[in-house]
Design an enzyme around this catalytic site. Structure first.
Site, mmCIF file in Angstrom:
data_model
loop_
_atom_site.group_PDB
_atom_site.id
_atom_site.type_symbol
_atom_site.label_atom_id
_atom_site.label_comp_id
_atom_site.label_asym_id
_atom_site.label_seq_id
_atom_site.Cartn_x
_atom_site.Cartn_y
_atom_site.Cartn_z
ATOM 1 N N GLU A 114 -36.654 68.680 -18.964
ATOM 2 C CA GLU A 114 -35.673 67.671 -19.370
ATOM 3 C C GLU A 114 -34.475 68.372 -19.990
ATOM 4 O OE1 GLU A 114 -38.010 63.896 -20.982
ATOM 5 O OE2 GLU A 114 -37.022 65.026 -22.557
ATOM 6 N N LYS A 116 -32.015 69.428 -22.801
ATOM 7 C CA LYS A 116 -32.089 69.416 -24.263
ATOM 8 C C LYS A 116 -30.715 69.010 -24.778
ATOM 9 C CE LYS A 116 -33.638 72.197 -28.165
ATOM 10 N NZ LYS A 116 -32.600 71.824 -29.088
ATOM 11 N N ASP A 118 -27.664 68.279 -27.171
ATOM 12 C CA ASP A 118 -27.186 68.902 -28.399
ATOM 13 C C ASP A 118 -26.588 67.806 -29.282
ATOM 14 O OD1 ASP A 118 -26.721 70.872 -30.130
ATOM 15 O OD2 ASP A 118 -25.003 71.747 -29.084
ATOM 16 N N TYR A 237 -36.073 59.961 -25.700
ATOM 17 C CA TYR A 237 -36.996 60.728 -24.863
ATOM 18 C C TYR A 237 -38.396 60.799 -25.436
ATOM 19 C CZ TYR A 237 -35.143 63.891 -28.351
ATOM 20 O OH TYR A 237 -34.726 64.417 -29.539
ATOM 21 N N LYS A 327 -33.386 78.018 -24.309
ATOM 22 C CA LYS A 327 -31.957 77.969 -24.631
ATOM 23 C C LYS A 327 -31.173 78.774 -23.605
ATOM 24 C CE LYS A 327 -31.839 76.214 -28.951
ATOM 25 N NZ LYS A 327 -30.784 76.150 -29.855
ATOM 26 N N CYS A 425 2.467 91.902 -44.838
ATOM 27 C CA CYS A 425 1.903 90.617 -44.417
ATOM 28 C C CYS A 425 2.828 89.980 -43.373
ATOM 29 C CB CYS A 425 1.740 89.687 -45.616
ATOM 30 S SG CYS A 425 1.346 87.986 -45.140
ATOM 31 N N CYS A 428 4.467 86.567 -45.255
ATOM 32 C CA CYS A 428 5.385 86.608 -46.396
ATOM 33 C C CYS A 428 6.041 87.977 -46.567
ATOM 34 C CB CYS A 428 4.651 86.200 -47.672
ATOM 35 S SG CYS A 428 3.444 87.424 -48.197
ATOM 36 N N CYS A 443 -3.480 90.398 -47.749
ATOM 37 C CA CYS A 443 -2.145 90.241 -48.289
ATOM 38 C C CYS A 443 -2.325 90.049 -49.795
ATOM 39 C CB CYS A 443 -1.487 89.011 -47.654
ATOM 40 S SG CYS A 443 -0.124 88.385 -48.635
ATOM 41 N N CYS A 448 1.714 83.782 -51.300
ATOM 42 C CA CYS A 448 1.965 83.770 -49.848
ATOM 43 C C CYS A 448 1.730 82.370 -49.288
ATOM 44 C CB CYS A 448 1.028 84.783 -49.180
ATOM 45 S SG CYS A 448 1.045 84.701 -47.382
HETATM 46 S S1 IVH Z 1 -38.898 66.606 -27.459
HETATM 47 C C1 IVH Z 1 -42.301 66.955 -30.885
HETATM 48 N N1 IVH Z 1 -36.905 66.394 -25.819
HETATM 49 O O1 IVH Z 1 -34.439 69.341 -29.911
HETATM 50 C C2 IVH Z 1 -40.927 67.370 -30.560
HETATM 51 N N2 IVH Z 1 -36.423 67.130 -27.999
HETATM 52 O O2 IVH Z 1 -35.317 71.887 -31.089
HETATM 53 C C3 IVH Z 1 -40.313 66.440 -29.598
HETATM 54 N N3 IVH Z 1 -34.061 67.540 -28.430
HETATM 55 O O3 IVH Z 1 -36.054 68.029 -32.727
HETATM 56 C C4 IVH Z 1 -38.987 66.875 -29.162
HETATM 57 N N4 IVH Z 1 -33.339 66.982 -26.434
HETATM 58 O O4 IVH Z 1 -34.030 66.737 -31.762
HETATM 59 C C5 IVH Z 1 -37.282 66.728 -27.054
HETATM 60 N N5 IVH Z 1 -35.258 66.106 -24.233
HETATM 61 C C6 IVH Z 1 -35.615 66.432 -25.459
HETATM 62 C C7 IVH Z 1 -34.688 66.847 -26.428
HETATM 63 C C8 IVH Z 1 -35.137 67.195 -27.705
HETATM 64 C C9 IVH Z 1 -32.999 67.397 -27.635
HETATM 65 C C10 IVH Z 1 -34.003 68.006 -29.817
HETATM 66 C C11 IVH Z 1 -34.875 67.237 -30.770
HETATM 67 C C12 IVH Z 1 -35.813 68.236 -31.380
HETATM 68 C C13 IVH Z 1 -35.062 69.511 -31.151
HETATM 69 C C14 IVH Z 1 -36.013 70.685 -31.150
#
Ligand code: IVH
Length: 779
Positions: A114, A116, A118, A237, A327, A425, A428, A443, A448
């Site tokens: 899935e 992730k 941000d 999710y 990541k 600088c 100034c 500086c 300044c």
């Molecule tokens: S599952 C039991 N699925 O990433 C943990 N987390 O680094 C369940 N996050 O705390 C997390 N997308 O806030 C899950 N598709 C996704 C996610 C996701 C972002 C975040 C979430 C979690 C953090 C962990």
């Protein structure tokens, strides 16, 4: 219209609006025009005006309701919100899969990949289908109750199954669960973020850094009306606790389908995999398509599909064993270094900045990147004209990683920092010197203008005194026009001066305007009432970041208290004496003995000041003896282990030095003149509760016959009350002296209780005993 008729029509409208919200905000497929939608919404509001009892919590009218909160309540999660372990390479993924195959040996494993997201993790709790609480993750066990803020997000259903009427019956899996916790991520779509920043730029306001932090900052706002203006969105999710008569999903895919049918937005795309190879190719595929998602993703989440298998795999202390995050590496690109400019920071530090041939990278066009300092330029041998590799990693400003030497032009010579600046600088023209402790050139001119602007920007930033309307170009111009030399000058700005401030230039002037100026002046006034921690941070004391400022505010009541802190002096003293000990026993046994005695005395004082109050929280929060968080140390332990203080000797020295300096003294003097007396939040929270003026806000106006304003302020604060600069609906009392003017008038208009000095003194008299008792307990 009878009440019964109204109820019926209202229910229809609620259903319809929910359905259209779903179509617009979740499915992105609006079914009616904005105008028709507005008509429905307007009809709903009209009905609720006549029959207010119809405005139930799940009515669309309740998305933006309510007054600003004074703080968020804490919510305990019924199932902890865990985090995930991170991986960064294919090899680590293969190891993870092997581990699970061993743990669940002989079983067929069905994996899900899935995106992730941000964003900010949140949990939504529905009771009988209606949203009752929304909370942030917090520490995983307890988070902030941000229900009012989450309700403003249109893709958060106020009532589940809001898709009814839109979803075909086959997709509606079941009736309403009695209790349902849904978990997901709140984010700011990239497009919304960019639009918001474009508007801020046009208004001359400071730009937000990135979508994630802006989303997090938005959810932390206490006023839901402000949050409603931010383009936030949500994807879910996961489930927390569920009580349901008929729905018992057995796999993650069933959960996602179910959540979708209940009206939630779920991840853009998921992959089914059955081996490490398949996982790796899914992750690579995701990497290609994620750039087209409306939100930012920083990785992939790999999770087992089957709940039965998840249960068998179990958890470690902080994360599930059945899932892992991968990541993605930060994106890189090659471009040409056209030149180097030098930025002057608030402490005078001169930071080299790469001016690049603009290039599109990870969602935005990059034309500048940081080069850190002279040593970094030397180490990487970066030369003007070089082709360089730049990298953008999450929230980090793009950085120049390396040079492609093969592409170096023949005439590109090594970069000489000092020569480049002709020894002065760039802003100034002041003297520069290289700081022997850091790799930075500075500086030396405190006046300044570049430094003044940076200090002002820092002072007004969101984490500091939150006077956002004075950031960016406004700060530049205020300094340029000599209206502000030091941040505290802000408090003497007149509305007129701000309103007529030219943000453009002579040829094409663009004034700041009365409306913006009024807003800015209100924010400046409000800053006066901010707590001590914010003020300590805003003063930009070297080594005192946000956390340190909070720690300091927990153990001091006022800014003077910090400036003359016995506690900080003791910390410094203690560490200096300890460092003198080694070897001293042999060299000078007498002095050694004396010093040990002195150390024990300081240690006693330090511990006494931090363990006097029985509250557990306190010992964890700041200063503690080594060897345990909450344990009060025995004499023996103190001597053997020493004392670990969270605020260490470096910070203690820096803070004391700052306030002892000419500049620091001047700041304190000025704050007094301006009647700025920030008080510790700790005091307002723990001590003020139970104090006679707790929760009351006073405004002082006019000249009091026998008391200075300062004294009156101190007296109010000592009794747990607050003192504000302006009269508003939140004011409880106005203490009016002679020649009181507009504030008194406003108080009369608003019907606020007005106290002549005599009455005020009487109030003080009745509260004083209690005050002393509570103060005594605190330290
Ligand atoms: S599952 C039991 N699925 O990433 C943990 N987390 O680094 C369940 N996050 O705390 C997390 N997308 O806030 C899950 N598709 C996704 C996610 C996701 C972002 C975040 C979430 C979690 C953090 C962990």
């Amino acid at each position: 219209m009878t009440q019964a008729q109204a109820r019926k029509r209202h229910a229809q409208l609620v259903e319809e609006i929910h359905a259209h919200d779903y179509a617009y905000y979740v499915e992105a497929q609006p079914k009616i025009s904005d105008r028709d939608y507005d008509r429905l919404y307007h009809e709903l509001l009209e009905l609720e005006k006549i029959f207010p009892e119809l405005a139930a919590p799940d009515s669309p009218s309740q998305r933006v309701g309510g007054e600003p909160l004074s703080e968020f309540k804490s919510v305990r999660h019924s199932v902890p919100m865990l985090s995930l372990d991170n991986t960064y390479s294919e090899e680590e993924i293969r190891d993870f899969v092997k581990r699970l195959e061993k743990l669940l040996s002989g079983e067929k494993l069905d994996w899900i990949v899935e995106p992730k997201l941000d964003g900010v993790a949140i949990s939504l709790r529905y009771e009988n289908g209606v949203l009752v609480t929304g909370a942030t993750r917090g520490n995983g066990t307890e988070g902030d109750d941000v229900t009012a803020n989450l309700k403003t997000i249109r893709s958060v259903p106020l009532k589940v199954q809001s898709g009814a009427g839109i979803l075909p019956a086959k997709d509606r899996l079941e009736a309403c669960p009695t209790m349902l916790e849904v978990r997901g991520e709140v984010f700011m779509p990239v497009a919304g973020f960019e639009k918001l920043n474009a508007e801020r730029k046009a208004a001359g306001e400071e730009l937000y850094g990135n979508p994630r932090n802006t989303a997090a900052g938005s959810l932390k706002q206490l006023d839901p009306k402000l949050v409603a203006k931010r383009p936030l969105d949500i994807v879910v999710y996961n489930l927390g606790k569920v009580e349901s008569a008929s729905a018992h999903p057995k796999t993650h895919t069933e959960v996602l389908d179910w959540l979708k049918s209940l009206g939630f937005k779920t991840p853009e795309k998921i992959w089914h995999c059955h081996s490490a190879d398949e996982l790796i190719s899914a992750i690579n595929e995701l990497d290609k398509v994620r750039k087209n998602f409306p939100y930012e993703t920083d990785g992939a989440v790999i999770k087992l599909n089957s709940f039965a298998q998840r249960e068998r795999a179990g958890f470690t202390a902080k994360a599930p064993r059945w899932a892992i995050a991968y990541k993605y590496a930060a994106e890189q690109a090659e471009t040409k270094l056209n030149g180097i400019t030098i930025q002057v920071g608030r402490t005078g530090a001169l930071t080299p900045v790469a001016e690049l041939e603009p290039i599109f990278l990870a969602g935005s066009t990059i034309s500048r990147a940081t080069l850190h300092n002279e040593d970094e330029i030397k180490r990487k041998d970066i030369r003007i004209g070089d082709t360089v590799v730049i990298e953008k990693a999450g929230e980090v400003i793009p950085a120049v990683i390396s040079v492609v030497e093969a592409k170096r032009p023949r005439n590109a010579g090594p970069f000489d920092f000092e020569k480049f600046l002709h020894g002065k600088c760039p802003v100034c023209g002041g003297k520069i010197s290289r700081d022997p402790d850091y790799s930075a050139w500075r500086c030396e001119n405190l006046q300044c203008p570049a430094q003044a602007t940076r200090r002002l920007e820092f002072f007004t930033a969101r984490g500091a005194l939150d006077i956002e309307s004075v950031g960016g170009i406004v700060a530049d111009k205020l300094v340029e026009r000599n209206l502000v030399r030091e941040p505290l000058d802000l408090f003497e700005l007149k509305l007129e001066q701000l309103a007529t401030l030219n943000l453009g230039n002579e040829e094409s002037p663009r004034t700041y305007g009365e409306k913006n100026a009024t807003k800015a002046i209100a924010a400046i006034e409000r800053a006066k009432t901010f707590p001590l921690s914010r003020w300590i941070f805003a003063l930009a004391i070297p080594d005192a970041g946000k956390t340190t400022a909070q720690d300091l505010a927990k153990f001091h009541e006022t800014i003077d208290g910090v400036a003359k802190s016995q506690l900080l002096k003791d910390i410094l003293d203690y560490h200096e004496k300890i460092s003198e000990l080694p070897g001293l026993r042999r060299e000078n046994p007498e002095r050694h003995e004396r010093l040990k005695k002195e150390i024990a005395e300081v240690a006693d004082r330090l511990i006494a000041s931090h363990f006097a109050a029985p509250s557990k929280k306190r010992s964890g929060a700041g200063f503690q003896p080594a060897g345990g968080q909450d344990a009060r140390p025995t004499k023996k332990a103190e001597k053997e282990l020493g004392i670990v203080t969270k605020v260490g000797p470096v910070v203690a020295k820096s803070v004391l030095d700052f306030f002892a300096s000419q500049n620091g003294k001047q700041i304190l003097r000025r704050m007094k003149e301006l009647e700025i007396h920030p008080a510790s939040e700790k005091i307002s929270a723990t001590k003020a509760a139970g104090l006679p003026f707790a929760g009351k806000t006073f405004v002082l106006t006019g000249t009091l016959p026998t008391m200075t304003r300062e004294k009156a302020t101190d007296e109010i604060r000592a009794r747990g009350g607050g003192v504000a600069g302006a009269v508003s609906n939140n004011t409880d009392f106005v203490v009016a002296g002679e020649e009181a003017g507009s504030k008194l008038e406003k108080a009369r208009k608003l019907g606020i209780k007005i106290l002549p000095e005599k009455e005020f003194l009487a109030m003080l008299g009745s509260g004083s005993k209690d005050t002393q008792k509570k103060t005594g307990e605190l330290f």
